[in-house]
Write an enzyme that holds these catalytic residues in place. Sequence first.
Site, PDB file in Angstrom:
ATOM      1  N   THR A 196      37.425  46.743  42.686  1.00 46.75           N
ATOM      2  CA  THR A 196      36.026  46.519  43.091  1.00 46.75           C
ATOM      3  C   THR A 196      35.857  45.456  44.178  1.00 46.75           C
ATOM      4  O   THR A 196      34.777  45.329  44.747  1.00 46.75           O
ATOM      5  CB  THR A 196      35.162  46.090  41.877  1.00 46.75           C
ATOM      6  OG1 THR A 196      35.682  44.869  41.356  1.00 46.75           O
ATOM      7  CG2 THR A 196      35.142  47.156  40.805  1.00 46.75           C
ATOM      8  N   GLU A 247      42.596  42.770  37.788  1.00 45.27           N
ATOM      9  CA  GLU A 247      41.697  43.933  37.679  1.00 45.27           C
ATOM     10  C   GLU A 247      42.478  45.234  37.796  1.00 45.27           C
ATOM     11  O   GLU A 247      42.238  46.191  37.058  1.00 45.27           O
ATOM     12  CB  GLU A 247      40.610  43.884  38.764  1.00 45.27           C
ATOM     13  CG  GLU A 247      39.614  45.025  38.592  1.00 45.27           C
ATOM     14  CD  GLU A 247      38.683  45.234  39.776  1.00 45.27           C
ATOM     15  OE1 GLU A 247      38.354  46.403  40.070  1.00 45.27           O
ATOM     16  OE2 GLU A 247      38.286  44.234  40.399  1.00 45.27           O
ATOM     17  N   SER A 264      41.236  34.263  44.691  1.00 44.59           N
ATOM     18  CA  SER A 264      40.055  35.133  44.690  1.00 44.59           C
ATOM     19  C   SER A 264      40.182  36.225  45.735  1.00 44.59           C
ATOM     20  O   SER A 264      40.156  35.962  46.937  1.00 44.59           O
ATOM     21  CB  SER A 264      38.799  34.290  44.964  1.00 44.59           C
ATOM     22  OG  SER A 264      37.718  35.108  45.327  1.00 44.59           O
ATOM     23  N   SER A 305      32.980  34.344  43.285  1.00 41.38           N
ATOM     24  CA  SER A 305      33.299  33.483  42.141  1.00 41.38           C
ATOM     25  C   SER A 305      33.135  31.997  42.468  1.00 41.38           C
ATOM     26  O   SER A 305      33.494  31.141  41.665  1.00 41.38           O
ATOM     27  CB  SER A 305      34.733  33.762  41.663  1.00 41.38           C
ATOM     28  OG  SER A 305      35.626  33.793  42.761  1.00 41.38           O
ATOM     29  N   ASN A 312      38.055  38.663  46.596  1.00 48.40           N
ATOM     30  CA  ASN A 312      36.901  38.904  47.484  1.00 48.40           C
ATOM     31  C   ASN A 312      36.716  37.761  48.485  1.00 48.40           C
ATOM     32  O   ASN A 312      36.275  37.979  49.607  1.00 48.40           O
ATOM     33  CB  ASN A 312      35.635  39.206  46.671  1.00 48.40           C
ATOM     34  CG  ASN A 312      35.022  37.995  46.032  1.00 48.40           C
ATOM     35  OD1 ASN A 312      34.251  37.290  46.670  1.00 48.40           O
ATOM     36  ND2 ASN A 312      35.373  37.737  44.783  1.00 48.40           N
TER      37      ASN A 312
END
Length: 312
Positions: A169, A131, A227, A271, A229
């Site tokens: 984000t 990202e 991942s 996710s 997050n």
Amino acid sequence: MAGMPQEILLAEPRGFCAGVDRAIDIVERALAKFGRPIYVRHEIVHNTFVVNDLKSKGAIFIEDLADVPPGATLVFSAHGVSKAVQQEAQARGFHVFDATCPLVTKVHIEVAKLAREGYEFIMIGHKGHPEVEGTMGQLDHGIHLVEDVADVARVQPAQTERLAIVTQTTLSVDDAAEIKEAVKRRFPSIREPKQQDICYATQNRQDAVKLLSPAVDVMIVVGSPTSSNSNRLAELARKLGVQSYMVDSPAELKAEWLAGKERVGLTAGASAPELLVQDVIDRIKALGAVSVRKMDGIVETVKFPLPKGLKL
């Protein structure tokens, strides 16, 4: 094993967010409409189970567009891509569907708009994360990445009159706030986004962990090591004084983590599919837990539209 847990407390909300739902739906609809194979640049979302499931249905995951045959259908992952990747895909004549999360696209649009007004940017994020690479790749230059407070002192923008902050984000809300304060101390007139860039789902899942942590003796986070997050959820629980472990599948859960722990907190990154959460619940029950209780939390109703050409 003595003293195994009695109760599982489920975080609410947890698991898939609207951007992940949409990205997976895009790949599945592309497969249904155009047949296999469908090429996907980078893992569509950072979850091993999801990626393997889509591979079995005919998705081929690549990093380099040179690995995609001419005229093929290509999907960009939920993390977004740089302008260079977009231009290369166009030049190679692929049939492209963009599964970039709309909340990431919002950041890209803001960067493009302010760059036209002469702004440079300080981006808070993790170096090497797709990202971050996608957002920084919206411009040829003028985006300075900071990963922590120490990085803020080293940033050397070409000018300070027109500076703006953007954020990955999926960061820790609290860590990002601390870095942002350091940026504002150094550059008091810096422009902030109208709404924070950290997405609603990241915020909600972290808030749920804050609520859950004081009530449990150990925290299990369902999510893949890649991942961002999911990693932040495990980190946050540790910061709040709770032993915390991340598992990519139920098989990774170790009985000794739960020994002597009466209550197990369970959450999942944005996710991670609910199917895996249920499998982990079954595994903890097999180790002795007798009840499952869902915490109160925000009910998410966000939905994002699909790209044109994929309505079945």
